[in-house]
Design a protein around this motif. Structure first.
Motif, PDB file in Angstrom:
ATOM      1  N   TYR A  81       6.814   7.240   2.432  1.00  0.00           N
ATOM      2  CA  TYR A  81       6.416   6.068   1.659  1.00  0.00           C
ATOM      3  C   TYR A  81       6.213   4.889   2.619  1.00  0.00           C
ATOM      4  CZ  TYR A  81       8.344   8.846  -2.165  1.00  0.00           C
ATOM      5  OH  TYR A  81       8.610   9.853  -3.067  1.00  0.00           O
ATOM      6  N   ALA A  82       5.537   3.861   2.157  1.00  0.00           N
ATOM      7  CA  ALA A  82       5.372   2.640   2.951  1.00  0.00           C
ATOM      8  C   ALA A  82       5.610   1.432   2.048  1.00  0.00           C
ATOM      9  CB  ALA A  82       3.994   2.574   3.588  1.00  0.00           C
ATOM     10  N   ALA A  83       6.179   0.381   2.624  1.00  0.00           N
ATOM     11  CA  ALA A  83       6.490  -0.814   1.844  1.00  0.00           C
ATOM     12  C   ALA A  83       6.444  -2.040   2.742  1.00  0.00           C
ATOM     13  CB  ALA A  83       7.878  -0.692   1.208  1.00  0.00           C
ATOM     14  N   GLY A  84       6.070  -3.158   2.162  1.00  0.00           N
ATOM     15  CA  GLY A  84       6.083  -4.419   2.889  1.00  0.00           C
ATOM     16  C   GLY A  84       4.789  -4.695   3.618  1.00  0.00           C
ATOM     17  N   ASP A  85       4.879  -5.498   4.669  1.00  0.00           N
ATOM     18  CA  ASP A  85       3.688  -5.991   5.350  1.00  0.00           C
ATOM     19  C   ASP A  85       2.891  -4.904   6.063  1.00  0.00           C
ATOM     20  OD1 ASP A  85       4.523  -8.432   4.470  1.00  0.00           O
ATOM     21  OD2 ASP A  85       5.074  -9.225   6.433  1.00  0.00           O
ATOM     22  N   VAL A  86       3.466  -3.713   6.216  1.00  0.00           N
ATOM     23  CA  VAL A  86       2.727  -2.623   6.856  1.00  0.00           C
ATOM     24  C   VAL A  86       1.846  -1.870   5.858  1.00  0.00           C
ATOM     25  CG1 VAL A  86       4.421  -0.758   6.526  1.00  0.00           C
ATOM     26  CG2 VAL A  86       3.001  -0.804   8.605  1.00  0.00           C
ATOM     27  N   ALA A  87       2.006  -2.157   4.573  1.00  0.00           N
ATOM     28  CA  ALA A  87       1.356  -1.363   3.522  1.00  0.00           C
ATOM     29  C   ALA A  87       0.310  -2.175   2.761  1.00  0.00           C
ATOM     30  CB  ALA A  87       2.405  -0.840   2.540  1.00  0.00           C
ATOM     31  N   GLU A  88      -0.694  -1.471   2.279  1.00  0.00           N
ATOM     32  CA  GLU A  88      -1.702  -2.084   1.419  1.00  0.00           C
ATOM     33  C   GLU A  88      -1.188  -2.252  -0.009  1.00  0.00           C
ATOM     34  OE1 GLU A  88      -5.951  -0.551   3.272  1.00  0.00           O
ATOM     35  OE2 GLU A  88      -5.043   0.577   1.633  1.00  0.00           O
ATOM     36  N   SER A  89      -1.846  -3.158  -0.726  1.00  0.00           N
ATOM     37  CA  SER A  89      -1.704  -3.273  -2.173  1.00  0.00           C
ATOM     38  C   SER A  89      -3.094  -3.047  -2.776  1.00  0.00           C
ATOM     39  CB  SER A  89      -1.186  -4.660  -2.558  1.00  0.00           C
ATOM     40  OG  SER A  89       0.081  -4.914  -1.992  1.00  0.00           O
ATOM     41  N   ARG A  90      -3.173  -3.128  -4.086  1.00  0.00           N
ATOM     42  CA  ARG A  90      -4.476  -3.066  -4.768  1.00  0.00           C
ATOM     43  C   ARG A  90      -4.759  -4.419  -5.385  1.00  0.00           C
ATOM     44  NH1 ARG A  90      -8.213   0.427  -6.193  1.00  0.00           N
ATOM     45  NH2 ARG A  90      -9.455   0.131  -8.078  1.00  0.00           N
ATOM     46  N   HIS A  91      -5.941  -4.957  -5.080  1.00  0.00           N
ATOM     47  CA  HIS A  91      -6.334  -6.248  -5.635  1.00  0.00           C
ATOM     48  C   HIS A  91      -6.962  -6.016  -7.002  1.00  0.00           C
ATOM     49  CE1 HIS A  91      -7.949 -10.265  -6.011  1.00  0.00           C
ATOM     50  NE2 HIS A  91      -7.394 -10.616  -4.851  1.00  0.00           N
ATOM     51  N   LEU A  92      -6.377  -6.641  -8.023  1.00  0.00           N
ATOM     52  CA  LEU A  92      -6.795  -6.359  -9.398  1.00  0.00           C
ATOM     53  C   LEU A  92      -8.164  -6.945  -9.726  1.00  0.00           C
ATOM     54  CD1 LEU A  92      -3.376  -6.869 -11.228  1.00  0.00           C
ATOM     55  CD2 LEU A  92      -4.394  -4.771 -10.332  1.00  0.00           C
ATOM     56  N   LEU A  93      -8.573  -8.000  -9.048  1.00  0.00           N
ATOM     57  CA  LEU A  93      -9.898  -8.564  -9.293  1.00  0.00           C
ATOM     58  C   LEU A  93     -10.983  -7.811  -8.534  1.00  0.00           C
ATOM     59  CD1 LEU A  93      -8.991 -12.344  -9.085  1.00  0.00           C
ATOM     60  CD2 LEU A  93      -9.916 -11.212 -11.096  1.00  0.00           C
ATOM     61  N   LEU A  94     -10.683  -7.453  -7.309  1.00  0.00           N
ATOM     62  CA  LEU A  94     -11.674  -6.772  -6.478  1.00  0.00           C
ATOM     63  C   LEU A  94     -11.718  -5.280  -6.737  1.00  0.00           C
ATOM     64  CD1 LEU A  94     -11.014  -8.633  -3.104  1.00  0.00           C
ATOM     65  CD2 LEU A  94     -12.794  -9.103  -4.799  1.00  0.00           C
ATOM     66  N   GLY A  95     -10.627  -4.732  -7.284  1.00  0.00           N
ATOM     67  CA  GLY A  95     -10.593  -3.307  -7.604  1.00  0.00           C
ATOM     68  C   GLY A  95     -10.564  -2.407  -6.390  1.00  0.00           C
ATOM     69  N   ARG A  96      -9.955  -2.909  -5.299  1.00  0.00           N
ATOM     70  CA  ARG A  96      -9.890  -2.098  -4.084  1.00  0.00           C
ATOM     71  C   ARG A  96      -8.646  -2.484  -3.284  1.00  0.00           C
ATOM     72  NH1 ARG A  96     -14.411  -5.582  -2.576  1.00  0.00           N
ATOM     73  NH2 ARG A  96     -13.774  -7.019  -0.896  1.00  0.00           N
ATOM     74  N   PRO A  97      -8.328  -1.699  -2.253  1.00  0.00           N
ATOM     75  CA  PRO A  97      -7.153  -2.025  -1.436  1.00  0.00           C
ATOM     76  C   PRO A  97      -7.259  -3.409  -0.806  1.00  0.00           C
ATOM     77  CG  PRO A  97      -7.839   0.222  -1.016  1.00  0.00           C
ATOM     78  CD  PRO A  97      -8.914  -0.401  -1.870  1.00  0.00           C
ATOM     79  N   TYR A  98      -6.102  -4.044  -0.672  1.00  0.00           N
ATOM     80  CA  TYR A  98      -6.040  -5.426  -0.193  1.00  0.00           C
ATOM     81  C   TYR A  98      -4.728  -5.576   0.573  1.00  0.00           C
ATOM     82  CZ  TYR A  98      -6.464 -10.563  -0.524  1.00  0.00           C
ATOM     83  OH  TYR A  98      -6.593 -11.904  -0.256  1.00  0.00           O
ATOM     84  N   TRP A  99      -4.744  -6.381   1.606  1.00  0.00           N
ATOM     85  CA  TRP A  99      -3.533  -6.580   2.391  1.00  0.00           C
ATOM     86  C   TRP A  99      -3.018  -7.986   2.164  1.00  0.00           C
ATOM     87  CZ3 TRP A  99      -2.568  -8.534   7.785  1.00  0.00           C
ATOM     88  CH2 TRP A  99      -1.271  -8.193   8.213  1.00  0.00           C
ATOM     89  N   LEU A 100      -1.806  -8.101   1.628  1.00  0.00           N
ATOM     90  CA  LEU A 100      -1.207  -9.396   1.320  1.00  0.00           C
ATOM     91  C   LEU A 100       0.206  -9.428   1.891  1.00  0.00           C
ATOM     92  CD1 LEU A 100      -1.786 -12.065  -0.170  1.00  0.00           C
ATOM     93  CD2 LEU A 100      -0.681 -11.077  -2.182  1.00  0.00           C
TER      94      LEU A 100
END
Length: 444
Positions: free
Chosen positions: A277-296
């Motif tokens: 698994y991955a968590a935190g600043d090393v991992a992507e999230s999904r941007h709900l407006l753009l509908g694609r992976p996003y790094w926050l």
């Protein structure tokens, strides 16, 4: 032997994953290895330690290794995971304190290795007096440097650069902020950036925009920053031009990265490798407006990542919902909160976007402490769907951004915002809340 979870990285995402997994499944053996000497601390508080508003680095610690152990989680600071053999389910750990290397087995693995500061390719960055601010060790080094510093130059006018500019001014330093883009806070629209620039200037921060650093002058210790627009004398330089996900270990063991350069995960924080698994600043999230992976790379996102991963590892149902890009920070007396997409970003993403930008008051006009509040709404032409927004003002008034963030999560519209039953009392809001005034203008 019991089922063993090993977490690599013990700050926000890693600490949350370990604690949640153990709470949900006490039969798990949970071990955390952290390269630095600190675990479970609030890195977002580092600028306020530098300013003196927070009394010490220790005040940022949420849980010590001893507190984790009482909860059944074994935490080892100054232990660096240098290699992972996924096929054998083993990892190699180097103890910086003992100077020895050993192997450890795992059944589940959480990669929470965070992000690393970007070091610009500028001659002279290796000199004394040049710093980054990411870790507690960075904070300790800067605290020591502040004792003798007179003039500081900060490369980068994003969140960290702006917060540290305030901290340095409160410590009595002359401060010059250098930004390669045409404005501070360049990821948002010009009106918001203009308010930030005005606040910086009001408090004596010299702001240079549209400039690039060419070299850091000095003979072993920095003395000045040579730029495309001139030379800035400085005996302390902070590099705050951004961060990148720290994915070296993940790549070496075959974990797939996503399009942002961070580790690709699903909504349960699982990677392409079973049990990893991955968590935190090393991992992507999904941007709900753009509908694609996003790094926050933000602390609240990291904690949610970790909590999700920990619950899933413990056998519970959990999903990370995704992000809309909400952030808030302060620079001197001004609070700046943003969510979703700026107008520039929305247009570049192909949306038929428009915006309104208004100035209102954060409380009734007759309330003694009333102050200006600026609101920006970005919305889709025709449908009125909200795409983003910003709130700028004094104190807690900017937390109105959470209303906009909630609407973005629900695919809300300007009309939906207009219909909200928002709280009113003279100390807290005019009879027409600034969000509603903005929505009225957007609706036309």
């Amino acid at each position: 032997m019991g089922t063993r979870l090993v977490v690599v990285g013990g700050v926000a995402g890693g600490a949350s994953a370990a604690a949640k997994a153990k709470r949900e499944n006490p039969e798990l053996e949970v071990v955390v290895y952290e390269k630095s000497g600190w675990v479970s601390f609030g890195a977002c508080g580092l600028p306020y330690v530098l300013s003196g508003e927070i009394p010490s680095l220790e005040a940022l610690v949420a849980r010590t290794p001893e507190a984790f152990r009482k909860g059944g989680v074994l935490v080892y600071p100054r232990h660096e995971v240098v290699d992972v053999d996924y096929a054998l389910r083993t990892l190699t750990v180097y103890s910086h304190g003992e100077g020895r290397t050993f192997q450890e087995r795992f059944d589940h693995l959480v990669l929470a290795t965070g992000a690393r500061p970007v070091i610009p390719p500028v001659p002279g960055v290796e000199q004394e007096g040049v710093y980054t601010l990411r870790s507690m060790e960075d904070g300790a080094a800067l605290l020591e440097a502040l004792k003798g510093a007179k003039r500081a130059a900060i490369l980068g006018a994003g969140y960290i650069g702006l917060e540290v500019a305030e901290a340095f001014r409160k410590r009595g330093l002359e401060v010059t902020l250098l930004e390669a883009q045409d404005r501070p806070l360049p990821q948002w629209d010009p009106e918001v950036s203009a308010l930030v620039r005005e606040e910086l200037s009001r408090h004596g921060v010299e702001v240079w925009t549209g400039v690039r650093a060419l070299a850091l002058r000095g003979a072993g210790r920095v003395e000045a920053v040579e730029t495309t627009e001139g030379v800035v004398p400085a005996d302390l330089v902070l590099l705050a031009v951004g961060v990148r996900p720290n994915t070296a270990l993940a790549q070496a063991m075959g974990v797939a990265l996503g399009p942002t350069g961070a580790i690709a995960t699903d909504e349960r924080m699982r990677t392409n490798l079973e049990g990893v698994y991955a968590a935190g600043d090393v991992a992507e999230s999904r941007h709900l407006l753009l509908g694609r992976p996003y790094w926050l790379p933000l602390g609240d996102v990291a904690n949610k990542h970790g909590r999700t991963a920990g619950a899933v590892i413990a056998g519970k149902e959990a999903r990370f919902a995704g992000v809309v890009g909400t952030a808030v920070f302060k620079v001197f007396g001004l609070g700046v909160a943003t969510t979703g997409l700026s107008l520039e970003r929305a247009l570049s993403e192909g949306f038929r976007a428009k915006k309104v930008f208004i100035r209102a008051e954060d409380s009734a006009h007759y309330w003694p402490e009333h102050a200006p509040l600026w609101v920006e709404l970005v919305y889709e032409e025709g449908t009125g769907r909200l795409l983003g927004g910003a709130v700028v003002g004094r104190g807690q008034a900017v937390k109105r951004i959470d209303v906009l963030a909630a609407l973005l999560h629900q695919k809300g519209t300007v009309e939906d915002l207009m219909g909200l039953d928002l709280a009113y009392a003279p100390p807290f809001s005019p009879v027409w809340d600034p969000l509603l005034i903005a929505a009225q203008q957007a609706r036309g």
